[in-house]
Design a protein around this motif. Structure first.
Motif, PDB file in Angstrom:
ATOM      1  N   ALA A  17      -1.232 -11.577 -32.969  1.00 33.81           N
ATOM      2  CA  ALA A  17      -2.400 -11.594 -33.853  1.00 33.81           C
ATOM      3  C   ALA A  17      -2.066 -11.163 -35.280  1.00 33.81           C
ATOM      4  N   GLY A  18      -0.784 -10.929 -35.547  1.00 30.32           N
ATOM      5  CA  GLY A  18      -0.371 -10.532 -36.883  1.00 30.32           C
ATOM      6  C   GLY A  18      -0.581  -9.063 -37.180  1.00 30.32           C
ATOM      7  N   LEU A  19      -0.690  -8.255 -36.133  1.00 31.74           N
ATOM      8  CA  LEU A  19      -0.910  -6.820 -36.285  1.00 31.74           C
ATOM      9  C   LEU A  19       0.256  -6.045 -35.671  1.00 31.74           C
ATOM     10  N   THR A  20       0.274  -4.739 -35.884  1.00 29.33           N
ATOM     11  CA  THR A  20       1.232  -3.848 -35.232  1.00 29.33           C
ATOM     12  C   THR A  20       0.457  -2.668 -34.657  1.00 29.33           C
ATOM     13  N   GLU A  21       1.168  -1.814 -33.949  1.00 31.05           N
ATOM     14  CA  GLU A  21       0.517  -0.633 -33.370  1.00 31.05           C
ATOM     15  C   GLU A  21      -0.068   0.273 -34.459  1.00 31.05           C
ATOM     16  N   LYS A  22       0.493   0.196 -35.661  1.00 32.08           N
ATOM     17  CA  LYS A  22      -0.012   1.012 -36.765  1.00 32.08           C
ATOM     18  C   LYS A  22      -1.416   0.582 -37.207  1.00 32.08           C
ATOM     19  N   ASP A  23      -1.818  -0.626 -36.818  1.00 30.19           N
ATOM     20  CA  ASP A  23      -3.138  -1.130 -37.204  1.00 30.19           C
ATOM     21  C   ASP A  23      -4.242  -0.652 -36.275  1.00 30.19           C
ATOM     22  N   VAL A  24      -3.869   0.026 -35.186  1.00 31.51           N
ATOM     23  CA  VAL A  24      -4.859   0.586 -34.261  1.00 31.51           C
ATOM     24  C   VAL A  24      -4.587   2.079 -34.089  1.00 31.51           C
ATOM     25  N   THR A  25      -5.537   2.766 -33.528  1.00 30.52           N
ATOM     26  CA  THR A  25      -5.313   4.162 -33.152  1.00 30.52           C
ATOM     27  C   THR A  25      -4.934   4.172 -31.681  1.00 30.52           C
ATOM     28  N   PHE A  26      -3.634   4.281 -31.432  1.00 32.27           N
ATOM     29  CA  PHE A  26      -3.157   4.230 -30.050  1.00 32.27           C
ATOM     30  C   PHE A  26      -3.362   5.583 -29.379  1.00 32.27           C
ATOM     31  N   THR A  27      -3.997   5.545 -28.202  1.00 31.81           N
ATOM     32  CA  THR A  27      -4.293   6.764 -27.444  1.00 31.81           C
ATOM     33  C   THR A  27      -3.548   6.717 -26.116  1.00 31.81           C
ATOM     34  N   PRO A  28      -2.444   7.460 -25.972  1.00 33.91           N
ATOM     35  CA  PRO A  28      -1.688   7.422 -24.721  1.00 33.91           C
ATOM     36  C   PRO A  28      -2.377   8.207 -23.607  1.00 33.91           C
ATOM     37  N   LEU A  29      -2.720   7.509 -22.530  1.00 36.34           N
ATOM     38  CA  LEU A  29      -3.345   8.129 -21.366  1.00 36.34           C
ATOM     39  C   LEU A  29      -2.772   7.497 -20.106  1.00 36.34           C
ATOM     40  N   LEU A  30      -2.725   8.252 -19.009  1.00 38.06           N
ATOM     41  CA  LEU A  30      -2.360   7.666 -17.731  1.00 38.06           C
ATOM     42  C   LEU A  30      -3.348   6.552 -17.401  1.00 38.06           C
ATOM     43  N   THR A  31      -2.885   5.555 -16.647  1.00 38.85           N
ATOM     44  CA  THR A  31      -3.673   4.342 -16.471  1.00 38.85           C
ATOM     45  C   THR A  31      -5.057   4.592 -15.896  1.00 38.85           C
ATOM     46  N   ASP A  32      -5.158   5.440 -14.887  1.00 38.68           N
ATOM     47  CA  ASP A  32      -6.482   5.709 -14.314  1.00 38.68           C
ATOM     48  C   ASP A  32      -7.368   6.417 -15.326  1.00 38.68           C
ATOM     49  N   ALA A  33      -6.783   7.355 -16.095  1.00 39.13           N
ATOM     50  CA  ALA A  33      -7.538   8.079 -17.110  1.00 39.13           C
ATOM     51  C   ALA A  33      -7.936   7.156 -18.257  1.00 39.13           C
ATOM     52  N   ALA A  34      -7.066   6.211 -18.590  1.00 35.24           N
ATOM     53  CA  ALA A  34      -7.371   5.261 -19.659  1.00 35.24           C
ATOM     54  C   ALA A  34      -8.560   4.392 -19.279  1.00 35.24           C
ATOM     55  N   ALA A  35      -8.566   3.904 -18.036  1.00 37.74           N
ATOM     56  CA  ALA A  35      -9.690   3.089 -17.575  1.00 37.74           C
ATOM     57  C   ALA A  35     -10.986   3.885 -17.587  1.00 37.74           C
ATOM     58  N   ALA A  36     -10.912   5.139 -17.144  1.00 42.15           N
ATOM     59  CA  ALA A  36     -12.102   5.994 -17.112  1.00 42.15           C
ATOM     60  C   ALA A  36     -12.610   6.280 -18.524  1.00 42.15           C
ATOM     61  N   ALA A  37     -11.686   6.525 -19.459  1.00 42.46           N
ATOM     62  CA  ALA A  37     -12.070   6.796 -20.843  1.00 42.46           C
ATOM     63  C   ALA A  37     -12.746   5.578 -21.464  1.00 42.46           C
ATOM     64  N   PHE A  38     -12.252   4.398 -21.126  1.00 42.84           N
ATOM     65  CA  PHE A  38     -12.859   3.173 -21.644  1.00 42.84           C
ATOM     66  C   PHE A  38     -14.270   2.985 -21.100  1.00 42.84           C
ATOM     67  N   VAL A  39     -14.422   3.159 -19.805  1.00 40.34           N
ATOM     68  CA  VAL A  39     -15.741   3.001 -19.194  1.00 40.34           C
ATOM     69  C   VAL A  39     -16.731   4.002 -19.785  1.00 40.34           C
ATOM     70  N   ALA A  40     -16.243   5.191 -20.119  1.00 38.87           N
ATOM     71  CA  ALA A  40     -17.104   6.229 -20.695  1.00 38.87           C
ATOM     72  C   ALA A  40     -17.366   6.019 -22.182  1.00 38.87           C
ATOM     73  N   GLY A  41     -16.751   4.990 -22.774  1.00 32.02           N
ATOM     74  CA  GLY A  41     -16.977   4.702 -24.182  1.00 32.02           C
ATOM     75  C   GLY A  41     -16.182   5.577 -25.131  1.00 32.02           C
ATOM     76  N   GLN A  42     -15.152   6.255 -24.617  1.00 29.34           N
ATOM     77  CA  GLN A  42     -14.356   7.147 -25.454  1.00 29.34           C
ATOM     78  C   GLN A  42     -13.303   6.408 -26.260  1.00 29.34           C
ATOM     79  N   VAL A  43     -12.959   5.201 -25.833  1.00 28.77           N
ATOM     80  CA  VAL A  43     -12.037   4.350 -26.586  1.00 28.77           C
ATOM     81  C   VAL A  43     -12.644   2.958 -26.672  1.00 28.77           C
ATOM     82  N   ASP A  44     -12.166   2.167 -27.627  1.00 30.56           N
ATOM     83  CA  ASP A  44     -12.744   0.845 -27.863  1.00 30.56           C
ATOM     84  C   ASP A  44     -12.116  -0.245 -27.004  1.00 30.56           C
ATOM     85  N   ALA A  45     -10.895  -0.006 -26.566  1.00 28.37           N
ATOM     86  CA  ALA A  45     -10.198  -0.992 -25.751  1.00 28.37           C
ATOM     87  C   ALA A  45      -9.163  -0.276 -24.901  1.00 28.37           C
TER      88      ALA A  45
END
Length: 328
Positions: A152-180
């Motif tokens: 898409a012509g972007l890099t990781e610097k163009d987003v705010t990357f939030t490192p989380l374990l996969t189950d925690a990442a899915a839960a954070a997304f469902v809770a609206g704590q991250v955008d993707a």
């Protein structure tokens, strides 16, 4: 990285962590200890065990199921497993850390079951610019995110990357704590439970980028080739049994995965189980995505660029196709 379980991560020569699965006992003489975790391409091992297919090939196999995929990587790297089902990415990470491993089988390629899922109002990868995105650092879904951003012509610097374990990442997304979020099946089902969410990129968009494999301790391959051959033969016998008994097989695999038979069937298209012919093509040297050596070099560049490893892992002797070649 497939691969995949309640936790997912790249493991080097890390110390074995005790977390939910008993990996402390060394294998008894003559027994192959085979690790696997929650990924559709690895659940056939459960079918092999329940239907007695290992025994038919005269090999004693102790399956070890890991709630934490990371623990399975560590168990192989520290000699507490004979072999493990893991992504090519994670094998390269372990090899970079000094673990001696040999890949003898390609179970599958991810063809949609790894996904970048975005919340309401984000309809493309370009729409992630300036947004908060979660994934488990160093995993295949982190890798998928970087591939999608690059396209898409972007890099990781163009987003705010939030490192989380996969189950925690899915839960954070469902809770609206991250955008993707970057997740793999079955956590894709969890993430898509958020109202208005949609998959904006999947592994289907990047053919061959995420191979899932069976990796053995290299010394065991040298010392016990007959047992390795029997395990590889059992895999293909299991695929034949599943094809002839799909309803029963799906029930066995869905139960192990903790999902309904109907949900499990939705994962079919997203995981392409490899035939013998596809295995042979993957093991052959080549200059495109169908070949393991090509993908290994691309993944190695990713691992170095993200500082997950200090130097490109050695590839000499990593791929051993002779066992697949010997399957009738």
């Amino acid at each position: 990285m497939k691969r995949r379980s309640l936790l997912l991560g790249a493991a080097g020569a890390a110390l074995l962590a005790a977390c939910g699965s008993d990996t402390s006992d060394a294998a008894t003489p003559g027994t192959v200890t085979l690790g696997f975790s929650a990924w559709p391409g690895w659940f056939p091992w459960q079918v092999a065990q329940e239907k007695g297919l290992f025994a038919k090939n005269n090999v004693t196999v102790e399956l070890k199921y890991f709630d934490s995929y990371t623990d399975s990587l560590n168990a192989l790297a520290t000699g507490n497993l004979t072999c493990n089902s893991q992504t090519l990415n994670d094998t390269l990470s372990s090899v970079s850390g000094g673990s001696k491993q040999t890949i003898v089988l390609v179970n599958d390629n991810s063809t949609g079951n790894d996904q970048i899922i975005a919340g309401p109002g984000i309809t493309s990868v370009a729409g992630l610019k300036g947004k908060k995105v979660a994934a488990e650092q160093g995993t295949v879904d982190h890798y998928l995110l970087l591939l999608a951003l690059e396209k898409a012509g972007l890099t990781e610097k163009d987003v705010t990357f939030t490192p989380l374990l996969t189950d925690a990442a899915a839960a954070a997304f469902v809770a609206g704590q991250v955008d993707a979020v970057g997740v793999f099946a079955p956590f894709t089902t969890t993430a898509l439970g958020r109202s208005g969410s949609t998959a904006i990129a999947t592994s289907k968009d990047f053919p061959g980028a995420i191979p899932d494999t069976l990796s053995f301790q290299s010394q065991f391959v040298q010392d016990h080739p007959d047992q390795v051959q029997a395990v590889v033969q059992t895999w293909f016998d299991t695929l034949a049994w599943i094809a002839a008994n799909k309803t029963e097989a799906v029930s066995i695999m869905a139960k192990k995965g903790g999902v309904s038979d109907a949900d499990y069937l939705t994962y079919d298209a997203g995981t392409t189980i490899f035939t013998k012919e596809q295995n042979l093509e993957a093991f052959a040297a080549g200059a495109d995505a169908k070949h393991l050596d090509f993908q290994a070099n691309k993944i190695a560049e990713f691992l170095v660029s993200t500082k997950l490893v200090d130097a490109k892992p050695p590839l000499d002797g990593l791929f051993e196709p002779k066992f697949v070649k010997a399957v009738p």
